[in-house]
Write a protein that holds these residues in place. Sequence first.
Motif, PDB file in Angstrom:
ATOM      1  N   ILE A  84       0.833  -1.203   0.000  1.00  0.00           N
ATOM      2  CA  ILE A  84       0.000   0.000   0.000  1.00  0.00           C
ATOM      3  C   ILE A  84       0.867   1.252   0.000  1.00  0.00           C
ATOM      4  CG2 ILE A  84      -1.708   1.314   1.324  1.00  0.00           C
ATOM      5  CD1 ILE A  84      -2.842  -1.307   2.329  1.00  0.00           C
ATOM      6  N   TRP A  85       1.989   1.227   0.766  1.00  0.00           N
ATOM      7  CA  TRP A  85       2.825   2.424   0.868  1.00  0.00           C
ATOM      8  C   TRP A  85       3.439   2.787  -0.473  1.00  0.00           C
ATOM      9  CZ3 TRP A  85       7.515   4.612   0.095  1.00  0.00           C
ATOM     10  CH2 TRP A  85       7.802   5.760   0.823  1.00  0.00           C
ATOM     11  N   VAL A  86       3.973   1.816  -1.191  1.00  0.00           N
ATOM     12  CA  VAL A  86       4.596   2.103  -2.485  1.00  0.00           C
ATOM     13  C   VAL A  86       3.554   2.606  -3.483  1.00  0.00           C
ATOM     14  CG1 VAL A  86       5.817   1.089  -4.447  1.00  0.00           C
ATOM     15  CG2 VAL A  86       6.479   0.464  -2.129  1.00  0.00           C
ATOM     16  N   THR A  87       2.386   1.970  -3.497  1.00  0.00           N
ATOM     17  CA  THR A  87       1.306   2.425  -4.387  1.00  0.00           C
ATOM     18  C   THR A  87       0.893   3.845  -4.046  1.00  0.00           C
ATOM     19  OG1 THR A  87       0.500   0.144  -4.536  1.00  0.00           O
ATOM     20  CG2 THR A  87      -0.996   1.884  -5.258  1.00  0.00           C
ATOM     21  N   SER A  88       0.736   4.118  -2.752  1.00  0.00           N
ATOM     22  CA  SER A  88       0.344   5.458  -2.317  1.00  0.00           C
ATOM     23  C   SER A  88       1.415   6.487  -2.661  1.00  0.00           C
ATOM     24  CB  SER A  88       0.096   5.449  -0.806  1.00  0.00           C
ATOM     25  OG  SER A  88      -0.156   6.748  -0.330  1.00  0.00           O
ATOM     26  N   LEU A  90      -4.445  16.988   5.988  1.00  0.00           N
ATOM     27  CA  LEU A  90      -5.710  16.346   5.653  1.00  0.00           C
ATOM     28  C   LEU A  90      -5.664  14.851   5.915  1.00  0.00           C
ATOM     29  CD1 LEU A  90      -8.543  16.295   4.351  1.00  0.00           C
ATOM     30  CD2 LEU A  90      -7.397  16.058   2.129  1.00  0.00           C
ATOM     31  N   TRP A  91      -4.606  14.197   5.466  1.00  0.00           N
ATOM     32  CA  TRP A  91      -4.546  12.736   5.565  1.00  0.00           C
ATOM     33  C   TRP A  91      -4.451  12.261   7.015  1.00  0.00           C
ATOM     34  CZ3 TRP A  91      -0.567  12.166   0.976  1.00  0.00           C
ATOM     35  CH2 TRP A  91      -1.250  12.328  -0.227  1.00  0.00           C
ATOM     36  N   ILE A  92      -3.708  12.971   7.851  1.00  0.00           N
ATOM     37  CA  ILE A  92      -3.652  12.574   9.262  1.00  0.00           C
ATOM     38  C   ILE A  92      -4.967  12.888   9.961  1.00  0.00           C
ATOM     39  CG2 ILE A  92      -2.487  12.937  11.472  1.00  0.00           C
ATOM     40  CD1 ILE A  92       0.070  13.438  10.011  1.00  0.00           C
ATOM     41  N   VAL A 114     -11.737   9.274  11.820  1.00  0.00           N
ATOM     42  CA  VAL A 114     -12.856   8.364  11.540  1.00  0.00           C
ATOM     43  C   VAL A 114     -12.801   7.123  12.423  1.00  0.00           C
ATOM     44  CG1 VAL A 114     -13.020   9.139   9.147  1.00  0.00           C
ATOM     45  CG2 VAL A 114     -11.630   7.139   9.694  1.00  0.00           C
ATOM     46  N   TYR A 115     -11.614   6.829  12.970  1.00  0.00           N
ATOM     47  CA  TYR A 115     -11.507   5.675  13.866  1.00  0.00           C
ATOM     48  C   TYR A 115     -12.214   5.904  15.202  1.00  0.00           C
ATOM     49  CZ  TYR A 115      -8.065   3.329  10.910  1.00  0.00           C
ATOM     50  OH  TYR A 115      -7.433   2.680   9.879  1.00  0.00           O
ATOM     51  N   LEU A 116     -12.500   7.167  15.540  1.00  0.00           N
ATOM     52  CA  LEU A 116     -13.148   7.457  16.824  1.00  0.00           C
ATOM     53  C   LEU A 116     -14.573   6.902  16.880  1.00  0.00           C
ATOM     54  CD1 LEU A 116     -12.599   8.739  19.533  1.00  0.00           C
ATOM     55  CD2 LEU A 116     -13.388  10.927  18.617  1.00  0.00           C
ATOM     56  N   PRO A 117     -15.460   7.238  15.926  1.00  0.00           N
ATOM     57  CA  PRO A 117     -16.800   6.613  15.962  1.00  0.00           C
ATOM     58  C   PRO A 117     -16.753   5.110  15.744  1.00  0.00           C
ATOM     59  CG  PRO A 117     -16.520   7.899  13.945  1.00  0.00           C
ATOM     60  CD  PRO A 117     -15.366   8.228  14.833  1.00  0.00           C
ATOM     61  N   LEU A 150      -9.132   9.613  -1.785  1.00  0.00           N
ATOM     62  CA  LEU A 150      -8.945   8.168  -1.882  1.00  0.00           C
ATOM     63  C   LEU A 150      -7.575   7.755  -1.356  1.00  0.00           C
ATOM     64  CD1 LEU A 150      -9.933   5.398  -2.848  1.00  0.00           C
ATOM     65  CD2 LEU A 150      -8.983   5.937  -5.106  1.00  0.00           C
ATOM     66  N   ASN A 151      -6.548   8.502  -1.755  1.00  0.00           N
ATOM     67  CA  ASN A 151      -5.203   8.192  -1.276  1.00  0.00           C
ATOM     68  C   ASN A 151      -5.076   8.421   0.229  1.00  0.00           C
ATOM     69  OD1 ASN A 151      -2.536   7.323  -1.912  1.00  0.00           O
ATOM     70  ND2 ASN A 151      -1.809   9.440  -1.733  1.00  0.00           N
ATOM     71  N   GLY A 152      -5.831   9.379   0.748  1.00  0.00           N
ATOM     72  CA  GLY A 152      -5.807   9.634   2.176  1.00  0.00           C
ATOM     73  C   GLY A 152      -6.378   8.478   2.981  1.00  0.00           C
ATOM     74  N   PHE A 153      -7.519   7.949   2.530  1.00  0.00           N
ATOM     75  CA  PHE A 153      -8.161   6.865   3.268  1.00  0.00           C
ATOM     76  C   PHE A 153      -7.391   5.549   3.142  1.00  0.00           C
ATOM     77  CE2 PHE A 153     -12.038   9.551   3.137  1.00  0.00           C
ATOM     78  CZ  PHE A 153     -12.366   9.477   4.481  1.00  0.00           C
ATOM     79  N   VAL A 154      -6.851   5.276   1.966  1.00  0.00           N
ATOM     80  CA  VAL A 154      -6.152   4.007   1.752  1.00  0.00           C
ATOM     81  C   VAL A 154      -4.674   4.129   2.125  1.00  0.00           C
ATOM     82  CG1 VAL A 154      -5.502   2.240   0.075  1.00  0.00           C
ATOM     83  CG2 VAL A 154      -7.746   3.334  -0.067  1.00  0.00           C
ATOM     84  N   GLY A 155      -4.010   5.157   1.610  1.00  0.00           N
ATOM     85  CA  GLY A 155      -2.570   5.288   1.803  1.00  0.00           C
ATOM     86  C   GLY A 155      -2.151   5.853   3.136  1.00  0.00           C
ATOM     87  N   SER A 156      -3.086   6.433   3.880  1.00  0.00           N
ATOM     88  CA  SER A 156      -2.738   6.994   5.189  1.00  0.00           C
ATOM     89  C   SER A 156      -3.536   6.335   6.304  1.00  0.00           C
ATOM     90  CB  SER A 156      -2.984   8.509   5.197  1.00  0.00           C
ATOM     91  OG  SER A 156      -2.634   9.073   6.443  1.00  0.00           O
ATOM     92  N   VAL A 157      -4.859   6.432   6.244  1.00  0.00           N
ATOM     93  CA  VAL A 157      -5.700   5.907   7.324  1.00  0.00           C
ATOM     94  C   VAL A 157      -5.520   4.399   7.480  1.00  0.00           C
ATOM     95  CG1 VAL A 157      -8.066   5.611   8.139  1.00  0.00           C
ATOM     96  CG2 VAL A 157      -7.389   7.763   7.065  1.00  0.00           C
ATOM     97  N   LEU A 158      -5.620   3.663   6.368  1.00  0.00           N
ATOM     98  CA  LEU A 158      -5.514   2.202   6.424  1.00  0.00           C
ATOM     99  C   LEU A 158      -4.074   1.739   6.612  1.00  0.00           C
ATOM    100  CD1 LEU A 158      -6.756  -0.605   6.207  1.00  0.00           C
ATOM    101  CD2 LEU A 158      -6.566  -0.419   3.708  1.00  0.00           C
TER     102      LEU A 158
END
Length: 392
Positions: free
Chosen positions: A18-22, A42-44, A49-52, A315-323
């Motif tokens: 995921i990191w290389v793709t991001s 923004l990404w951090i 979203v992990y709180l709820p 999209l990159n924020g949710f996948v490449g950072s959050v996940l």
Amino acid sequence: MGWRYKAGLGMIGAFVFIWVTSAEVTQKIFMEYRQPFALTYLWISLMVVYLPISILRDFIYKLLDRKWIKDIYGNNNLSTSLAELNFPFGGDETQDDSEAALKGYLMTDMSLSETEAGLPLLINDKESEFHNLEETRELSLKEIVTCSLYLAPIWFITEYFSNSALAYTSVASTTVLTSTSGFFTLFFGALIGQDSVSASKIAAVLISMAGVLMTTLGTTWAPDEMLSITETRKHSITGDVFGLLSAASYGLFTVLLKRSAGSEGDKVDVQKFFAYIGLFTLFGLWWLAWPLSTLGIEPQFKLPGSVSITELILLNGFVGSVLSDYLWALSVVWTTPLVATLGMSLTIPLAMVADMVIHGRHYSAIYIIGCIQVFAGFIIANVSDRFSCKRR
């Protein structure tokens, strides 16, 4: 090797991909929207979203626990059930009698000298038991919030330097420099008392740093960038400095995270931990945009120019950072800081292949040898850590 350790290794593999793709997507975003601070913020912040999610998860767990207890015991409480089974601790009076009888038996069976001789051992056992309980005790919500509060700036700096490195140099160069975080992990671990220093680990550091120097001196080029002035800038000293700073802050964050999580990684709720990091970033670090732009470190803030770039950023924020950051954090607390940072070195060959396929990039021999040295340094450090654990 427990299931947590094996799962942590699997998460390292997922994180690397995921990191290389991001990183490749991030460089594409920088071609039209060159705002490292805005993207990092923004990404951090999206990790809130992990709180709820964690609140809903805790509610479901409590609901299932209550239902499970009700299905087993019905309307009778636990103490009534134990009393019906004639357990000695069904009531306070019975428990006190049992303790008194046991104490009397032990005192009559042992002489005074034997009791005194065994006293230090009993005290040591109690101290060891207390230490084990403290080590495995799960952090309270207040303690998680406190840890997140002082680790949030470190994590923000780490991500900002990493994104800034991607803005100035290639993905392969960024991965090589960021992968040196394993040795900063050893340094901060020894400084804080989480790890020890040995001759083999020092040798691994020297080999790795020599490899970093070789990648800095080496060259990369792509056919479509031969005559481009920006190619020189992409592989500039600025990008290398950002990459090394990111590696140092990665190492510090990793050691502090593992220290908070405990040796088995079950003291901290990683979802809540990153949720509060996102919350503190959202409300506490937005103001940094002004001094950074005033000093000329960051360009003047502006919004993305197209809807497609905005969608790609989210999209990159949710996948490449959050996940991916969540997977990486779990790999740290479920394995060891050194193994987790060692896993980051796997991004080196993957990033080189990605740059070759996507950009048609070529690498000089000195650059490739430097990459091999960085990877070899990580292997030496990991083997040394394994042997030291066996001796202990």
